[in-house]
Design an enzyme around this catalytic site. Structure first.
Site, mmCIF file in Angstrom:
data_model
loop_
_atom_site.group_PDB
_atom_site.id
_atom_site.type_symbol
_atom_site.label_atom_id
_atom_site.label_comp_id
_atom_site.label_asym_id
_atom_site.label_seq_id
_atom_site.Cartn_x
_atom_site.Cartn_y
_atom_site.Cartn_z
ATOM 1 N N LYS A 1 -71.868 -43.028 21.455
ATOM 2 C CA LYS A 1 -71.644 -43.300 22.877
ATOM 3 C C LYS A 1 -72.922 -43.862 23.513
ATOM 4 C CE LYS A 1 -68.163 -39.639 23.395
ATOM 5 N NZ LYS A 1 -67.750 -38.466 24.188
ATOM 6 N N TYR B 1 -59.028 -43.746 26.087
ATOM 7 C CA TYR B 1 -58.897 -42.351 26.529
ATOM 8 C C TYR B 1 -57.614 -42.107 27.320
ATOM 9 C CZ TYR B 1 -63.650 -40.980 25.098
ATOM 10 O OH TYR B 1 -64.781 -40.659 24.377
ATOM 11 N N ARG C 1 -64.651 -34.377 12.380
ATOM 12 C CA ARG C 1 -64.608 -33.540 13.587
ATOM 13 C C ARG C 1 -65.475 -32.297 13.395
ATOM 14 N NH1 ARG C 1 -62.528 -35.175 18.561
ATOM 15 N NH2 ARG C 1 -62.007 -33.005 18.947
ATOM 16 N N ARG D 1 -73.374 -32.552 17.404
ATOM 17 C CA ARG D 1 -73.529 -32.166 18.813
ATOM 18 C C ARG D 1 -74.341 -30.879 18.957
ATOM 19 N NH1 ARG D 1 -67.202 -33.455 20.257
ATOM 20 N NH2 ARG D 1 -67.407 -35.642 20.871
ATOM 21 N N ASN E 1 -72.165 -36.069 25.261
ATOM 22 C CA ASN E 1 -72.122 -35.453 23.919
ATOM 23 C C ASN E 1 -72.243 -36.474 22.781
ATOM 24 O OD1 ASN E 1 -69.594 -36.519 24.091
ATOM 25 N ND2 ASN E 1 -68.478 -34.578 23.921
ATOM 26 N N HIS F 1 -68.253 -40.029 19.551
ATOM 27 C CA HIS F 1 -66.795 -39.861 19.544
ATOM 28 C C HIS F 1 -66.293 -39.838 18.100
ATOM 29 C CE1 HIS F 1 -62.533 -40.450 20.356
ATOM 30 N NE2 HIS F 1 -62.559 -41.316 19.343
ATOM 31 N N GLU G 1 -56.795 -45.726 17.243
ATOM 32 C CA GLU G 1 -58.129 -46.092 17.740
ATOM 33 C C GLU G 1 -58.745 -47.214 16.902
ATOM 34 O OE1 GLU G 1 -60.274 -42.386 17.907
ATOM 35 O OE2 GLU G 1 -59.059 -41.643 19.568
HETATM 36 N N1 UDP Z 1 -65.362 -34.623 28.647
HETATM 37 C C1 UDP Z 1 -65.993 -34.339 29.846
HETATM 38 N N2 UDP Z 1 -65.685 -33.179 30.496
HETATM 39 C C2 UDP Z 1 -64.787 -32.289 30.011
HETATM 40 C C3 UDP Z 1 -64.146 -32.580 28.788
HETATM 41 C C4 UDP Z 1 -64.449 -33.753 28.132
HETATM 42 O O1 UDP Z 1 -66.828 -35.115 30.304
HETATM 43 O O2 UDP Z 1 -64.555 -31.249 30.645
HETATM 44 C C5 UDP Z 1 -65.678 -35.862 27.941
HETATM 45 C C6 UDP Z 1 -66.525 -35.608 26.713
HETATM 46 O O3 UDP Z 1 -67.510 -36.612 26.631
HETATM 47 C C7 UDP Z 1 -65.544 -35.739 25.581
HETATM 48 C C8 UDP Z 1 -64.598 -36.790 26.130
HETATM 49 O O4 UDP Z 1 -64.485 -36.487 27.503
HETATM 50 O O5 UDP Z 1 -66.169 -36.120 24.383
HETATM 51 C C9 UDP Z 1 -63.232 -36.808 25.512
HETATM 52 O O6 UDP Z 1 -62.667 -35.513 25.624
HETATM 53 P P1 UDP Z 1 -61.917 -34.844 24.405
HETATM 54 O O7 UDP Z 1 -61.255 -33.610 24.905
HETATM 55 O O8 UDP Z 1 -61.075 -35.866 23.732
HETATM 56 O O9 UDP Z 1 -63.121 -34.397 23.461
HETATM 57 P P2 UDP Z 1 -63.632 -34.959 22.050
HETATM 58 O O10 UDP Z 1 -62.410 -35.422 21.282
HETATM 59 O O11 UDP Z 1 -64.594 -36.094 22.320
HETATM 60 O O12 UDP Z 1 -64.326 -33.799 21.396
HETATM 61 MG MG MG Z 2 -60.837 -36.616 21.823
#
Ligand code: UDP
Ligand code: MG
Length: 191
Positions: free
Chosen positions: A51, A91, A127, A144, A154, A157, A168
């Site tokens: 990111k 997203y 993951r 992370r 974080n 992705h 994706e």
């Molecule tokens: N995110 C955020 N606030 C939240 C939850 C998610 O800013 O409360 C952001 C965070 O950067 C995350 C992204 O939104 O990586 C996508 O969310 P997701 O739940 O898909 O998490 P990921 O798959 O990236 O772990």
């Molecule tokens: Mg996600």
């Protein structure tokens, strides 16, 4: 009958492994080769992106290194700045969340390093390598958990399911952007 040393080594451990034997000279029956699925089973691709915060903090190399040293295969990569519309599409499943607008704006605010990695069970394993969405819940040893602090920054992705990975990858890459090759370590990563 000649038996490969690595087969002998495998038989001396208690780990249950799929076994195969090499064809015996003069044997007219079909050789017992490893099932193709031993290598190809659960071979998957996943979409990983450093990111804008990860890029700005100089963490592209570290994140690539984690996937390389695990043994995964890089099959496509590009350094780019995504549009806000592209990120809204990426997203889309989060469109009803309060952080959607800010997330898409942030993700399109600077360069990202977009990649497709390949390997056995890679969607789930990647993951696990990333850690939890919130770095505060991520274990040390995860990307992370080692390299960032805040949920909105974080750094990386990773696709969360095999189906989402396919979607994706299709969103970020064209077919001609993939490079086909066989890594020289392949026979040492998969039996
Ligand atoms: N995110 C955020 N606030 C939240 C939850 C998610 O800013 O409360 C952001 C965070 O950067 C995350 C992204 O939104 O990586 C996508 O969310 P997701 O739940 O898909 O998490 P990921 O798959 O990236 O772990
Ligand atoms: Mg996600």
């Amino acid at each position: 009958m000649w038996i490969a040393p690595w087969c002998l080594a495998a038989s001396s451990t208690s780990v249950a492994r799929p076994r195969f034997s090499y064809p015996v000279a003069g044997n007219t029956t079909s050789p017992q080769l490893p099932e193709p699925s031993l290598f190809s089973r659960n071979m998957e691709r996943t979409f990983i992106a450093v990111k804008p915060d990860g890029v700005q903090r100089g963490l592209c190399g570290e994140i690539i290194k984690r996937f390389e040293t695990r043994g995964f295969k890089l099959v496509a990569a590009k350094f780019m700045q995504a549009s806000e519309d592209h990120m809204k599409n990426h997203y889309l499943d989060l469109k009803d969340t309060p952080f959607y607008a800010g997330l898409c704006k942030y993700m399109s605010s600077g360069p990202v390093f977009a990649m497709v990695w390949e390997g056995q069970n890679i969607v789930k394993l990647a993951r696990m390598m990333l850690g939890e969405t919130n770095p505060a819940d991520s274990k040390p040893g995860s990307i992370r958990g080692d390299l960032c602090i805040n949920i909105g920054r974080n750094i990386v992705h990773g696709s969360d399911t095999v189906d989402n990975a396919k979607t994706e990858i299709g969103l970020w890459f064209k077919a001609e952007e993939f490079v086909a090759y066989t890594p020289c370590a392949q026979a040492f990563l998969y039996e």
